[in-house]
Design a protein around this motif. Structure first.
Motif, PDB file in Angstrom:
ATOM      1  N   ILE A 127       0.839  -1.187   0.000  1.00 44.03           N
ATOM      2  CA  ILE A 127       0.000   0.000   0.000  1.00 44.03           C
ATOM      3  C   ILE A 127       0.880   1.245   0.000  1.00 44.03           C
ATOM      4  N   TRP A 128       0.439   2.285  -0.717  1.00 45.90           N
ATOM      5  CA  TRP A 128       1.167   3.546  -0.685  1.00 45.90           C
ATOM      6  C   TRP A 128       0.224   4.731  -0.907  1.00 45.90           C
ATOM      7  N   ILE A 129       0.684   5.888  -0.465  1.00 48.39           N
ATOM      8  CA  ILE A 129      -0.042   7.148  -0.638  1.00 48.39           C
ATOM      9  C   ILE A 129       0.319   7.741  -1.989  1.00 48.39           C
ATOM     10  N   LEU A 130      -0.666   8.225  -2.711  1.00 53.53           N
ATOM     11  CA  LEU A 130      -0.377   8.940  -3.951  1.00 53.53           C
ATOM     12  C   LEU A 130       0.341  10.247  -3.609  1.00 53.53           C
ATOM     13  N   PRO A 131       1.525  10.486  -4.160  1.00 57.59           N
ATOM     14  CA  PRO A 131       2.300  11.683  -3.774  1.00 57.59           C
ATOM     15  C   PRO A 131       1.521  12.985  -3.958  1.00 57.59           C
ATOM     16  N   GLU A 132       0.721  13.053  -5.016  1.00 57.27           N
ATOM     17  CA  GLU A 132      -0.006  14.299  -5.281  1.00 57.27           C
ATOM     18  C   GLU A 132      -1.141  14.538  -4.289  1.00 57.27           C
ATOM     19  N   ARG A 133      -1.470  13.528  -3.469  1.00 60.08           N
ATOM     20  CA  ARG A 133      -2.536  13.678  -2.463  1.00 60.08           C
ATOM     21  C   ARG A 133      -1.969  13.749  -1.046  1.00 60.08           C
ATOM     22  N   GLY A 134      -0.668  13.880  -0.932  1.00 66.37           N
ATOM     23  CA  GLY A 134      -0.028  13.804   0.375  1.00 66.37           C
ATOM     24  C   GLY A 134      -0.462  14.865   1.356  1.00 66.37           C
ATOM     25  N   ASP A 135      -1.020  15.992   0.864  1.00 67.54           N
ATOM     26  CA  ASP A 135      -1.441  17.052   1.773  1.00 67.54           C
ATOM     27  C   ASP A 135      -2.912  16.949   2.166  1.00 67.54           C
ATOM     28  N   HIS A 136      -3.591  15.864   1.749  1.00 70.50           N
ATOM     29  CA  HIS A 136      -4.999  15.706   2.128  1.00 70.50           C
ATOM     30  C   HIS A 136      -5.091  15.472   3.636  1.00 70.50           C
ATOM     31  N   ILE A 179      -6.827  13.555   5.456  1.00 75.32           N
ATOM     32  CA  ILE A 179      -6.908  12.149   5.856  1.00 75.32           C
ATOM     33  C   ILE A 179      -5.530  11.498   5.908  1.00 75.32           C
ATOM     34  N   LEU A 180      -4.575  12.045   5.156  1.00 76.56           N
ATOM     35  CA  LEU A 180      -3.238  11.459   5.085  1.00 76.56           C
ATOM     36  C   LEU A 180      -2.234  12.154   5.989  1.00 76.56           C
ATOM     37  N   LYS A 181      -2.697  13.142   6.744  1.00 79.85           N
ATOM     38  CA  LYS A 181      -1.803  13.914   7.603  1.00 79.85           C
ATOM     39  C   LYS A 181      -1.143  13.010   8.641  1.00 79.85           C
ATOM     40  N   GLY A 182       0.180  13.120   8.727  1.00 77.83           N
ATOM     41  CA  GLY A 182       0.922  12.357   9.721  1.00 77.83           C
ATOM     42  C   GLY A 182       1.224  10.935   9.323  1.00 77.83           C
ATOM     43  N   ARG A 196     -13.834  18.193  11.260  1.00 77.28           N
ATOM     44  CA  ARG A 196     -13.189  18.684  12.468  1.00 77.28           C
ATOM     45  C   ARG A 196     -11.708  18.360  12.423  1.00 77.28           C
ATOM     46  N   PRO A 197     -10.874  19.176  13.073  1.00 80.38           N
ATOM     47  CA  PRO A 197      -9.458  18.802  13.178  1.00 80.38           C
ATOM     48  C   PRO A 197      -9.289  17.591  14.079  1.00 80.38           C
ATOM     49  N   VAL A 198      -8.274  16.816  13.812  1.00 80.63           N
ATOM     50  CA  VAL A 198      -7.992  15.642  14.637  1.00 80.63           C
ATOM     51  C   VAL A 198      -7.359  16.107  15.940  1.00 80.63           C
ATOM     52  N   PRO A 199      -7.985  15.801  17.088  1.00 81.43           N
ATOM     53  CA  PRO A 199      -7.363  16.214  18.359  1.00 81.43           C
ATOM     54  C   PRO A 199      -6.148  15.360  18.671  1.00 81.43           C
ATOM     55  N   ALA A 200      -5.276  15.901  19.503  1.00 84.01           N
ATOM     56  CA  ALA A 200      -4.143  15.103  19.964  1.00 84.01           C
ATOM     57  C   ALA A 200      -4.665  13.976  20.833  1.00 84.01           C
ATOM     58  N   PRO A 201      -4.092  12.793  20.733  1.00 88.13           N
ATOM     59  CA  PRO A 201      -4.517  11.701  21.630  1.00 88.13           C
ATOM     60  C   PRO A 201      -4.405  12.128  23.084  1.00 88.13           C
ATOM     61  N   ARG A 202      -5.313  11.632  23.913  1.00 84.05           N
ATOM     62  CA  ARG A 202      -5.383  12.077  25.297  1.00 84.05           C
ATOM     63  C   ARG A 202      -4.062  11.876  26.034  1.00 84.05           C
ATOM     64  N   GLY A 203      -3.371  10.779  25.741  1.00 86.62           N
ATOM     65  CA  GLY A 203      -2.107  10.515  26.410  1.00 86.62           C
ATOM     66  C   GLY A 203      -1.043  11.546  26.119  1.00 86.62           C
ATOM     67  N   MET A 204      -1.209  12.293  25.007  1.00 86.46           N
ATOM     68  CA  MET A 204      -0.227  13.303  24.646  1.00 86.46           C
ATOM     69  C   MET A 204      -0.562  14.661  25.239  1.00 86.46           C
ATOM     70  N   THR A 205      -1.748  14.779  25.852  1.00 91.32           N
ATOM     71  CA  THR A 205      -2.175  16.073  26.370  1.00 91.32           C
ATOM     72  C   THR A 205      -2.047  16.157  27.877  1.00 91.32           C
ATOM     73  N   GLN A 206      -1.660  15.056  28.516  1.00 90.26           N
ATOM     74  CA  GLN A 206      -1.582  15.047  29.981  1.00 90.26           C
ATOM     75  C   GLN A 206      -0.178  15.393  30.447  1.00 90.26           C
TER      76      GLN A 206
END
Length: 529
Positions: free
Chosen positions: A427-436, A438-441, A519-529
Motif C-alpha cells: 500500500i502507498w499514498i499517492l504523492p499528489e494527495r499527500g497534503d490531504h 486524511i493522510l496527515k501524519g 473537524r481537526p484531529v485532536p491530539a490523543p489524550r495521552g499526549m495532552t496530559q
C-alpha cells in the motif's frame, strides 16, 4: 461469558447470564419476523460487557442480546433525590429524571416491578402503601450474608478508575445530607414499591424476581455499594444489568484521570462491565437514541458492524473504545451479532458520523431505510473493506428484508469485482494527495497489508483517490473520498484484522473520521496530559 456458538441454521434461544439469549449462525440472513417473534412478550436487552481476550493480554468488548421475562424483572431506582449538597450533581439528576420517568412508565406497563430506593428518606413515605409493600416483605434467609454496605472488593475488582476523594467540582462544596425524598419528576405509582436497605432484597425474593435493571446515582458510590446495590445483588445471585445512560458519577474533573465528567462516568461504567455485570441503554426499551447530558458535546460516532469474516465483530468495538478513550468522542456500536438484524439501530438517528463494516447482509426493510435516511440527511460515512458489498446477497432475500445492490457504486463510488486470490498487498499514498487531511501524519513509505487486494477499478470519476495497492501484478485504488449528496464519504478496502494492528491504518481511520466530521484531529489524550 464467552461467546455462545451455535450449530443450527435458525434462530436459537440458549441460556447465558441465567436468561434467554439471542444467537445465530455466523453471517445468517434471517426473515424479519424471526426477530419480531423472538422479542414477543420479552424485554430485549442489547447488553455490553467486557471479558479477557482469548488472544492474549487485555480485554474484549462484547455485545449480546438477552431476552428477559418482564414479570421476573425489577427496575431499581437508586438515590434519585430531590436535592444534593453538590449542585452540579443535583442538576444532572433533574436533567436525567424526565427520561428515566419515561423509561419506568414503559417498563411498568410491561409488568416490571418498579422499586424506588431514595436512601435515608423512608420517613417521608411512611404512610404510603408503596412503602408498606416493601416493609411487608418477609425476611427470607439468604445463603450469602447480607452486607449493610458493600465496599470495594479487591479480590474481585481492580482499582476504581477515577479519584473520587474530592468528588464535587462546585466551589464551596460541603458534604451534607440535604435531601428529603425522591425527585418529584419521577412518578411513583400504586403498583410500585418504596424501599431501602435489606428490605429491597427481601422484596425481590418475595416476588420471585430473577433479573434487575439498575439505574440511578451515583455510579461509583451508591450504585455499587448500597445494601441493594450492584455488588450485593450480584453476590445474591440476581441477573443484573446497569442502565448506563440512566446513571451519573460523583467525580471532579480536577482529579485523576483528569477527564471530562461524562467520561469519568463512562470509566466507572466500564469498570462495572469488566468486574460486575453487563450494561444496556434506555434505547433498548424506548426505541430512541440513548440519553446524553447537555454538557456532553462530543461528536457521536456510530459503528454499524456485522462481519465476522474479518473479525470486524470483535475489532470494531475495540476501535470504538479507542476513539472514545483517546480522541474525546462519544461512540455507539450497532452490532448485528453475526446476523442481518442490527441491534441498537436507534442510535443512528443521533449519530454525527457512521462507520460501516458489514458483509453481504439484507437487514429488515425498516433498518435499511434508517441507513438511507441517515445518508439523505447529509451526514458522513466512513466505510471499510466489505462495505463495498454490504447489502447485496448471494442467494434469496429473506422475507421482510431489503438489499441495496447499488450501494457500492451509488454511495461509495466503487466497483467491487472480487479480490486477488492470495493474501498480501503493498500500500502507498499517492504523492499528489499527500497534503490531504486524511493522510496527515502518515508515512509516505510503502507498507504491507496481509489482506487480499480488492479489485475496485474503475471507480467513479467524482472520487478522489488517496491510496493505491499492488498485489499479483494488479494495481488498484484502496482508499478514496467523494460526496454522496451532501454526505462526505470515505472508503477503504483495507480492514483486514492485521491492519488494525498497524498504527498507520489506525491513524488513517482516525483521520478519516474527523475529516468526515469536518473537524481537526485532536491530539490523543495521552499526549495532552
Amino acid at each position: 461469558m464467552r461467546q455462545q456458538q451455535t450449530v443450527a441454521s435458525v434462530l436459537v434461544l440458549v441460556v447465558a447470564f441465567g436468561c434467554e439469549v439471542f444467537s445465530a449462525q455466523e453471517g445468517k440472513n434471517l426473515p424479519a419476523d424471526t426477530f419480531a417473534s423472538a422479542k414477543q412478550g420479552k424485554l430485549a436487552l442489547y447488553t455490553r460487557f467486557r471479558t479477557l481476550s482469548p488472544e492474549g493480554p487485555g480485554e474484549e468488548i462484547r455485545y449480546r442480546t438477552v431476552f428477559w421475562d418482564p414479570h421476573k424483572t425489577a427496575a431499581i431506582v437508586c438515590d434519585m433525590w430531590d436535592n444534593h449538597s453538590c449542585p452540579s450533581a443535583a442538576r444532572r439528576v433533574n436533567e436525567m429524571s424526565p427520561r428515566m420517568n419515561q423509561l419506568l412508565h414503559v417498563l411498568r406497563n410491561q409488568g416490571v416491578l418498579i422499586i424506588h430506593s431514595p436512601s435515608d428518606t423512608m420517613d417521608y413515605y411512611k404512610d404510603r402503601p408503596e412503602r408498606q409493600r416493601a416493609l411487608a416483605a418477609p425476611k427470607i434467609p439468604t445463603e450469602v450474608p447480607l452486607l449493610p454496605w458493600c465496599k470495594h472488593d479487591p479480590e474481585r475488582e481492580g482499582p476504581m478508575p477515577i479519584d473520587d476523594t474530592d468528588p464535587c467540582p462546585d466551589p464551596g462544596y460541603e458534604a451534607k445530607r440535604n435531601w428529603t425524598r425522591q425527585n418529584d419528576l419521577l412518578e411513583i405509582c400504586p403498583e410500585d414499591a418504596i424501599g431501602d436497605g435489606f428490605e429491597v432484597i427481601y422484596l425481590l425474593k418475595q416476588h420471585g424476581i430473577e433479573n434487575i435493571l439498575f439505574m440511578g446515582v451515583h455510579t461509583n458510590m451508591c450504585v455499587l455499594g448500597r445494601p441493594f446495590g450492584i455488588r450485593q445483588l450480584v453476590g445474591q445471585g440476581f441477573q443484573v444489568v446497569l442502565v448506563r445512560d440512566m446513571t451519573d458519577s460523583m467525580y471532579n474533573p480536577a482529579r485523576p484521570p483528569y477527564v471530562r465528567h461524562v467520561r469519568g462516568t463512562e470509566l466507572v461504567v466500564e469498570h462495572i462491565e469488566r468486574y460486575w455485570c453487563p450494561t444496556v441503554t434506555s434505547a433498548d426499551i424506548l426505541g430512541e437514541p440513548a440519553f446524553r447530558f447537555k454538557e456532553d458535546n462530543r461528536p457521536h460516532v456510530a459503528f454499524l458492524v456485522s462481519d465476522d469474516h474479518y473479525q470486524a465483530d470483535r475489532l470494531l468495538p475495540q476501535f470504538a473504545h479507542y476513539l472514545t478513550d483517546q480522541f474525546d468522542c462519544y461512540t455507539s456500536v450497532i452490532h448485528g451479532q453475526g446476523t442481518n438484524y442490527f441491534w441498537g439501530i436507534e442510535q443512528l438517528a443521533a449519530a454525527d458520523c457512521l462507520v460501516l463494516y458489514v458483509r453481504r447482509l439484507a437487514p429488515p426493510e425498516d433498518q435499511l431505510e434508517a441507513v438511507r435516511r441517515y445518508l439523505q440527511s447529509g451526514k458522513p460515512l466512513v466505510a471499510l473493506r466489505t462495505a463495498s458489498h454490504a447489502f447485496v446477497l448471494r442467494g434469496q432475500r429473506p422475507a421482510g428484508c431489503a438489499e441495496w445492490p447499488e450501494f457500492d457504486r451509488e454511495v461509495l463510488g466503487g466497483n467491487y469485482q472480487g479480490h486477488t486470490l492470495r493474501g498480501g498487498s503493498t500500500i502507498w499514498i499517492l504523492p499528489e494527495r499527500g497534503d490531504h487531511p486524511i493522510l496527515k501524519g502518515l508515512p509516505h513509505e510503502r507498507f504491507p497489508s496481509e489482506g487480499t487486494l480488492y479489485l475496485t477499478s474503475p471507480i467513479r470519476e467524482d472520487a478522489t483517490i488517496l491510496m493505491m495497492g499492488e498485489a499479483a501484478s494488479r494495481t488498484e485504488p484502496v482508499a478514496w473520498v467523494r460526496h454522496y449528496g451532501n454526505s462526505r464519504v470515505f472508503y477503504t478496502s483495507l480492514g483486514h484484522p492485521k491492519d488494525f494492528d498497524n498504527p498507520v491504518f489506525r491513524q488513517l481511520l482516525v483521520n478519516a473520521i474527523f475529516w468526515a466530521l469536518d473537524r481537526p484531529v485532536p491530539a490523543p489524550r495521552g499526549m495532552t496530559q
